[in-house]
Motif scaffolding. Structure first.
Motif, PDB file in Angstrom:
ATOM      1  N   HIS A 262      55.220  62.871 -11.485  1.00 51.80           N
ATOM      2  CA  HIS A 262      53.802  62.173 -11.972  1.00 51.80           C
ATOM      3  C   HIS A 262      54.143  60.720 -11.621  1.00 51.80           C
ATOM      4  O   HIS A 262      54.714  59.949 -12.506  1.00 51.80           O
ATOM      5  CB  HIS A 262      53.626  62.423 -13.606  1.00 51.80           C
ATOM      6  CG  HIS A 262      52.404  61.878 -14.251  1.00 51.80           C
ATOM      7  ND1 HIS A 262      52.067  62.384 -15.271  1.00 51.80           N
ATOM      8  CD2 HIS A 262      51.470  61.081 -13.625  1.00 51.80           C
ATOM      9  CE1 HIS A 262      50.878  61.718 -15.580  1.00 51.80           C
ATOM     10  NE2 HIS A 262      50.297  61.294 -14.569  1.00 51.80           N
ATOM     11  N   ALA A 263      53.476  60.258 -10.667  1.00 49.53           N
ATOM     12  CA  ALA A 263      53.497  59.101 -10.030  1.00 49.53           C
ATOM     13  C   ALA A 263      54.623  58.954  -8.860  1.00 49.53           C
ATOM     14  O   ALA A 263      55.769  59.015  -9.115  1.00 49.53           O
ATOM     15  CB  ALA A 263      53.630  57.849 -11.111  1.00 49.53           C
ATOM     16  N   TYR A 264      54.034  58.875  -7.746  1.00 49.57           N
ATOM     17  CA  TYR A 264      54.885  58.850  -6.563  1.00 49.57           C
ATOM     18  C   TYR A 264      54.988  57.517  -5.795  1.00 49.57           C
ATOM     19  O   TYR A 264      54.718  57.286  -4.689  1.00 49.57           O
ATOM     20  CB  TYR A 264      54.159  59.720  -5.487  1.00 49.57           C
ATOM     21  CG  TYR A 264      54.963  60.459  -4.420  1.00 49.57           C
ATOM     22  CD1 TYR A 264      56.049  61.324  -4.844  1.00 49.57           C
ATOM     23  CD2 TYR A 264      54.951  59.867  -3.250  1.00 49.57           C
ATOM     24  CE1 TYR A 264      56.831  61.859  -3.774  1.00 49.57           C
ATOM     25  CE2 TYR A 264      55.901  60.471  -2.141  1.00 49.57           C
ATOM     26  CZ  TYR A 264      56.818  61.544  -2.684  1.00 49.57           C
ATOM     27  OH  TYR A 264      57.686  62.004  -1.741  1.00 49.57           O
ATOM     28  N   GLY A 265      55.770  56.714  -6.729  1.00 48.75           N
ATOM     29  CA  GLY A 265      55.868  55.659  -6.093  1.00 48.75           C
ATOM     30  C   GLY A 265      57.246  55.433  -5.724  1.00 48.75           C
ATOM     31  O   GLY A 265      57.770  56.413  -5.313  1.00 48.75           O
TER      32      GLY A 265
ATOM     33  N   GLY B 186      59.561  58.009  -7.650  1.00 49.47           N
ATOM     34  CA  GLY B 186      59.104  59.204  -7.526  1.00 49.47           C
ATOM     35  C   GLY B 186      59.533  59.756  -6.188  1.00 49.47           C
ATOM     36  O   GLY B 186      59.871  60.929  -6.105  1.00 49.47           O
TER      37      GLY B 186
ATOM     38  N   ALA C 159      53.380  66.819  -6.805  1.00 54.41           N
ATOM     39  CA  ALA C 159      53.070  65.258  -7.153  1.00 54.41           C
ATOM     40  C   ALA C 159      51.753  65.151  -7.628  1.00 54.41           C
ATOM     41  O   ALA C 159      50.816  65.700  -6.780  1.00 54.41           O
ATOM     42  CB  ALA C 159      53.664  64.201  -6.254  1.00 54.41           C
ATOM     43  N   TYR C 160      51.484  64.143  -8.336  1.00 51.91           N
ATOM     44  CA  TYR C 160      50.267  63.689  -8.760  1.00 51.91           C
ATOM     45  C   TYR C 160      50.093  62.140  -8.828  1.00 51.91           C
ATOM     46  O   TYR C 160      51.065  61.701  -9.510  1.00 51.91           O
ATOM     47  CB  TYR C 160      49.440  64.037  -9.978  1.00 51.91           C
ATOM     48  CG  TYR C 160      48.325  63.288 -10.197  1.00 51.91           C
ATOM     49  CD1 TYR C 160      47.202  63.479  -9.481  1.00 51.91           C
ATOM     50  CD2 TYR C 160      48.194  62.636 -11.629  1.00 51.91           C
ATOM     51  CE1 TYR C 160      45.917  62.470  -9.934  1.00 51.91           C
ATOM     52  CE2 TYR C 160      47.110  61.833 -11.954  1.00 51.91           C
ATOM     53  CZ  TYR C 160      46.177  61.968 -11.093  1.00 51.91           C
ATOM     54  OH  TYR C 160      44.896  61.183 -11.481  1.00 51.91           O
ATOM     55  N   ASP C 161      49.310  61.428  -8.007  1.00 55.88           N
ATOM     56  CA  ASP C 161      49.484  59.795  -8.059  1.00 55.88           C
ATOM     57  C   ASP C 161      48.128  59.473  -7.623  1.00 55.88           C
ATOM     58  O   ASP C 161      47.726  59.777  -6.460  1.00 55.88           O
ATOM     59  CB  ASP C 161      50.449  59.280  -7.008  1.00 55.88           C
ATOM     60  CG  ASP C 161      50.674  57.892  -7.424  1.00 55.88           C
ATOM     61  OD1 ASP C 161      49.583  57.038  -7.444  1.00 55.88           O
ATOM     62  OD2 ASP C 161      51.724  57.417  -7.695  1.00 55.88           O
TER      63      ASP C 161
ATOM     64  N   CYS D 297      48.273  56.970  -4.719  1.00 59.60           N
ATOM     65  CA  CYS D 297      49.019  57.082  -3.572  1.00 59.60           C
ATOM     66  C   CYS D 297      48.145  57.987  -2.390  1.00 59.60           C
ATOM     67  O   CYS D 297      47.836  58.999  -2.956  1.00 59.60           O
ATOM     68  CB  CYS D 297      50.428  57.760  -3.784  1.00 59.60           C
ATOM     69  SG  CYS D 297      51.289  58.033  -2.217  1.00 59.60           S
TER      70      CYS D 297
ATOM     71  N   HIS E  39      56.987  59.230 -14.071  1.00 63.93           N
ATOM     72  CA  HIS E  39      57.364  57.610 -13.491  1.00 63.93           C
ATOM     73  C   HIS E  39      56.092  56.889 -13.521  1.00 63.93           C
ATOM     74  O   HIS E  39      55.918  55.731 -12.874  1.00 63.93           O
ATOM     75  CB  HIS E  39      57.808  57.909 -12.435  1.00 63.93           C
ATOM     76  CG  HIS E  39      59.015  58.985 -12.202  1.00 63.93           C
ATOM     77  ND1 HIS E  39      60.316  58.362 -12.485  1.00 63.93           N
ATOM     78  CD2 HIS E  39      59.175  59.803 -11.582  1.00 63.93           C
ATOM     79  CE1 HIS E  39      60.911  59.256 -12.321  1.00 63.93           C
ATOM     80  NE2 HIS E  39      60.362  60.417 -11.857  1.00 63.93           N
ATOM     81  N   ILE E  40      55.057  56.977 -14.663  1.00 64.94           N
ATOM     82  CA  ILE E  40      53.938  56.150 -14.445  1.00 64.94           C
ATOM     83  C   ILE E  40      54.344  54.788 -15.312  1.00 64.94           C
ATOM     84  O   ILE E  40      55.235  54.848 -16.402  1.00 64.94           O
ATOM     85  CB  ILE E  40      52.771  56.778 -15.481  1.00 64.94           C
ATOM     86  CG1 ILE E  40      53.066  57.288 -16.730  1.00 64.94           C
ATOM     87  CG2 ILE E  40      52.368  58.061 -14.459  1.00 64.94           C
ATOM     88  CD1 ILE E  40      52.068  57.906 -17.563  1.00 64.94           C
TER      89      ILE E  40
ATOM     90  N   THR F 126      47.439  54.452 -19.343  1.00 66.55           N
ATOM     91  CA  THR F 126      48.390  55.330 -19.766  1.00 66.55           C
ATOM     92  C   THR F 126      48.999  55.477 -20.997  1.00 66.55           C
ATOM     93  O   THR F 126      49.788  56.520 -21.431  1.00 66.55           O
ATOM     94  CB  THR F 126      49.691  55.098 -18.578  1.00 66.55           C
ATOM     95  OG1 THR F 126      50.215  53.855 -18.934  1.00 66.55           O
ATOM     96  CG2 THR F 126      49.095  55.172 -17.078  1.00 66.55           C
TER      97      THR F 126
END
Length: 306
Positions: free
Chosen positions: A138-141, A144, A160-162, A165, A194-195, A201
């Motif tokens: 959860h958050a592909y930074g 992630g 993944a969900y972002d 991105c 990872h948000i 949020t």
């Protein structure tokens, strides 16, 4: 120019030495405020500082009011919710973070916590394996991406969900892209969170979202405490005896989680994601380089306020 390192949780000596080398090579002065116990100490130390390097230390309007000469604050790490960005902008102070410097350290911890949880916290009973499990990121930074890289070695199926991105970026790395957080949680056995903590949020990880996870679901939080709706997660774990929650940010309701859900819940005694020698050094030296670049050349590459 005077650069202040203000850290109630100090950098390792080797990191401070590296920071000093960068700062003094630029012709600047370095000052240290470590393990301080009162805000008054910080307020006094910032009075003549032109730049500040911090970790989890709070830089609010009161600190900015006291720092009459301040031009830049760099948070050595990715998150920067401990800095009042609006107040910094009002004081014409640039705020930066050091994205990516702690990413591998946090990712390794996340995978380690997954292993710990699926092996029943090493209590001597038979657990399960990560191979073949569906992992939701959860958050592909920066973190992630590193979680995905390591998880491939475990043979996990990665989703993944972002919202920010580009889909093609995730797909190019072999990740199955979800169009919503709800879709991600429903699809995955394990979710690694990872948000950042933002107005959108905070408290967003709630009963409805987590209850969509398959039987035996595991939530791993190495992000921020504030994104978890603790009351609803407590209710979920009471209703779902199959569900596990592990985190490196101790919840406010830690005692209740630990008492009610022993064997399904674990929290580290303090935030551990960036607590490696390598991450400590990397983030500190990156912060020093960014300050030098800003003060000498006006470089604002990692600026996070307006």
């Amino acid at each position: 120019m005077k650069v202040l390192i203000a850290t109630d949780k100090p950098f390792a000596k080797v990191a401070v030495d590296g920071i000093r080398k960068e700062i003094e090579a630029a012709g600047f002065e370095l000052a240290l405020l470590e393990k301080y116990t009162e805000k008054a100490q910080l307020l006094d130390a910032v009075k003549d500082a032109n730049a500040i390097i911090i970790r989890s230390d709070i830089i609010d309007a009161e600190v900015l009011d006291a720092a009459k000469e301040l031009k830049i604050v760099v948070r050595a790490g990715a998150g920067y919710d401990n800095v009042d960005l609006e107040a910094a902008t009002a004081h014409q102070v640039c705020v930066m973070n050091t994205p990516g410097q702690n990413a591998n350290a946090v990712a390794e911890l996340a995978l380690g916590m997954m292993v710990y949880a699926v092996r029943n916290f090493y209590n001597g009973t038979s657990g399960t394996e990560l191979m073949g499990k569906k992992l939701g990121i959860h958050a592909y930074g920066n973190v992630g991406r590193n979680v995905a890289r390591i998880a491939r070695g475990f043979g996990m199926e990665i989703y993944a969900y972002d919202a920010f991105c580009p889909k093609e970026v995730m797909e190019s790395e072999g990740v199955k892209v979800c169009d919503s957080a709800d879709e991600l949680y429903k699809a995955c056995d394990v979710v690694s969170l990872h948000i950042p903590a933002t107005a959108e949020t905070k408290n967003s990880i709630n009963y409805a979202l987590l209850n969509g996870m398959p039987k035996g679901g595991l939530l791993v939080n190495t992000a921020r405490k504030e994104v978890i709706n603790e009351a609803e997660v407590l209710k979920l774990m009471a209703d779902r005896p199959d569900f596990k929650y592990v985190t490196d940010i101790m919840p406010a309701a830690h005692a209740e989680f630990a008492e009610k859900f022993a064997g399904r819940y674990f929290a580290t005694p303090k935030k551990m994601g960036a607590q490696t020698a390598e991450a400590n050094i990397n983030a500190g030296i990156a912060a020093a380089k960014q300050i030098v670049g800003f003060l000498k050349d006006g470089c604002e590459k990692f600026r996070v306020n307006k």
